[in-house]
Design a protein around this motif. Structure first.
Motif, mmCIF file in Angstrom:
data_model
loop_
_atom_site.group_PDB
_atom_site.id
_atom_site.type_symbol
_atom_site.label_atom_id
_atom_site.label_comp_id
_atom_site.label_asym_id
_atom_site.label_seq_id
_atom_site.Cartn_x
_atom_site.Cartn_y
_atom_site.Cartn_z
ATOM 1 N N PRO A 33 -3.249 12.104 -3.554
ATOM 2 C CA PRO A 33 -3.180 10.651 -3.474
ATOM 3 C C PRO A 33 -3.339 10.200 -2.035
ATOM 4 C CG PRO A 33 -1.048 11.587 -4.125
ATOM 5 C CD PRO A 33 -2.031 12.711 -4.009
ATOM 6 N N THR A 34 -4.020 9.096 -1.846
ATOM 7 C CA THR A 34 -4.197 8.569 -0.503
ATOM 8 C C THR A 34 -2.931 7.848 -0.076
ATOM 9 O OG1 THR A 34 -5.168 6.573 -1.415
ATOM 10 C CG2 THR A 34 -6.696 8.282 -0.724
ATOM 11 N N PRO A 35 -2.618 7.898 1.207
ATOM 12 C CA PRO A 35 -1.424 7.203 1.665
ATOM 13 C C PRO A 35 -1.600 5.698 1.472
ATOM 14 C CG PRO A 35 -2.698 8.051 3.513
ATOM 15 C CD PRO A 35 -3.338 8.547 2.267
ATOM 16 N N PRO A 36 -0.495 4.987 1.334
ATOM 17 C CA PRO A 36 -0.623 3.550 1.122
ATOM 18 C C PRO A 36 -1.299 2.888 2.310
ATOM 19 C CG PRO A 36 1.669 4.161 1.507
ATOM 20 C CD PRO A 36 0.874 5.430 1.420
ATOM 21 N N SER A 37 -2.067 1.896 2.012
ATOM 22 C CA SER A 37 -2.779 1.171 3.052
ATOM 23 C C SER A 37 -1.891 0.059 3.588
ATOM 24 C CB SER A 37 -4.059 0.566 2.469
ATOM 25 O OG SER A 37 -4.647 -0.313 3.401
ATOM 26 N N ASN A 38 -1.878 -0.081 4.871
ATOM 27 C CA ASN A 38 -1.138 -1.168 5.497
ATOM 28 C C ASN A 38 -2.075 -2.333 5.766
ATOM 29 O OD1 ASN A 38 1.166 0.358 5.400
ATOM 30 N ND2 ASN A 38 1.104 0.971 7.525
ATOM 31 N N THR A 39 -2.818 -2.721 4.740
ATOM 32 C CA THR A 39 -3.776 -3.818 4.874
ATOM 33 C C THR A 39 -3.425 -4.934 3.920
ATOM 34 O OG1 THR A 39 -5.541 -2.323 5.543
ATOM 35 C CG2 THR A 39 -6.212 -4.461 4.686
ATOM 36 N N VAL A 40 -3.464 -6.150 4.440
ATOM 37 C CA VAL A 40 -3.320 -7.357 3.634
ATOM 38 C C VAL A 40 -4.674 -8.033 3.661
ATOM 39 C CG1 VAL A 40 -2.208 -9.612 3.430
ATOM 40 C CG2 VAL A 40 -0.873 -7.624 4.178
ATOM 41 N N ALA A 41 -5.244 -8.272 2.486
ATOM 42 C CA ALA A 41 -6.557 -8.909 2.389
ATOM 43 C C ALA A 41 -6.405 -10.363 1.999
ATOM 44 C CB ALA A 41 -7.415 -8.181 1.359
ATOM 45 N N ALA A 42 -7.185 -11.211 2.642
ATOM 46 C CA ALA A 42 -7.289 -12.606 2.231
ATOM 47 C C ALA A 42 -8.381 -12.648 1.167
ATOM 48 C CB ALA A 42 -7.636 -13.490 3.421
ATOM 49 N N THR A 43 -7.997 -12.905 -0.075
ATOM 50 C CA THR A 43 -8.923 -12.796 -1.198
ATOM 51 C C THR A 43 -9.764 -14.060 -1.377
ATOM 52 O OG1 THR A 43 -7.454 -13.703 -2.887
ATOM 53 C CG2 THR A 43 -7.220 -11.341 -2.360
ATOM 54 N N PRO A 44 -10.888 -13.946 -2.102
ATOM 55 C CA PRO A 44 -11.699 -15.133 -2.410
ATOM 56 C C PRO A 44 -10.939 -16.167 -3.243
ATOM 57 C CG PRO A 44 -12.960 -13.133 -2.821
ATOM 58 C CD PRO A 44 -11.546 -12.705 -2.553
#
Length: 120
Positions: A33-44
């Motif tokens: 499993p990939t480590p959790p991403s510390n990214t917050v995306a601004a969605t459409p």
């Protein structure tokens, strides 16, 4: 019936697939499993995703902005990182969280967009 010119490439393909699936040493080709991403995306849809993100003290969180301009303003409190001011589109900007706590933020361009970063 396959002729000799077809059997050799098929045999090579089968060998390669078996080597890939069986030779990885982790259960027959299943990836870790990939480590959790510390990214917050601004969605459409004009939302931050995820709406709440939990990270460890000292971790950086990347705010990824797509083609629509956004910014990030944190509620005032001790240990809060700097705001991401301006009209940011098609960029990613990171902020590091050095103090444990819950940090709420809003996009001032789109006030219905809000989220939290929980720092443990």
């Amino acid at each position: 019936m396959l002729n000799r010119t077809m059997r050799i490439p098929l045999a090579a393909l089968a060998t390669a697939l078996l080597a890939y699936g069986c030779g990885s040493g982790n259960g027959g080709g299943v990836t870790s499993p990939t480590p959790p991403s510390n990214t917050v995306a601004a969605t459409p849809a004009l939302a931050f995703a995820p709406a709440s993100l939990t990270v460890n003290t000292g971790d950086a969180v990347t705010f990824a902005f797509g083609s629509v301009a956004h910014n990030v303003f944190f509620d005032a409190r001790a240990g809060v990182p700097g705001d991401i001011q301006g009209n940011n589109a098609n960029v990613s900007i990171a902020r590091t969280f050095t103090t444990a706590g819950t940090y709420s933020y809003t996009c001032h361009i789109h006030p219905s967009m809000h989220g939290t970063v929980v720092v443990q």
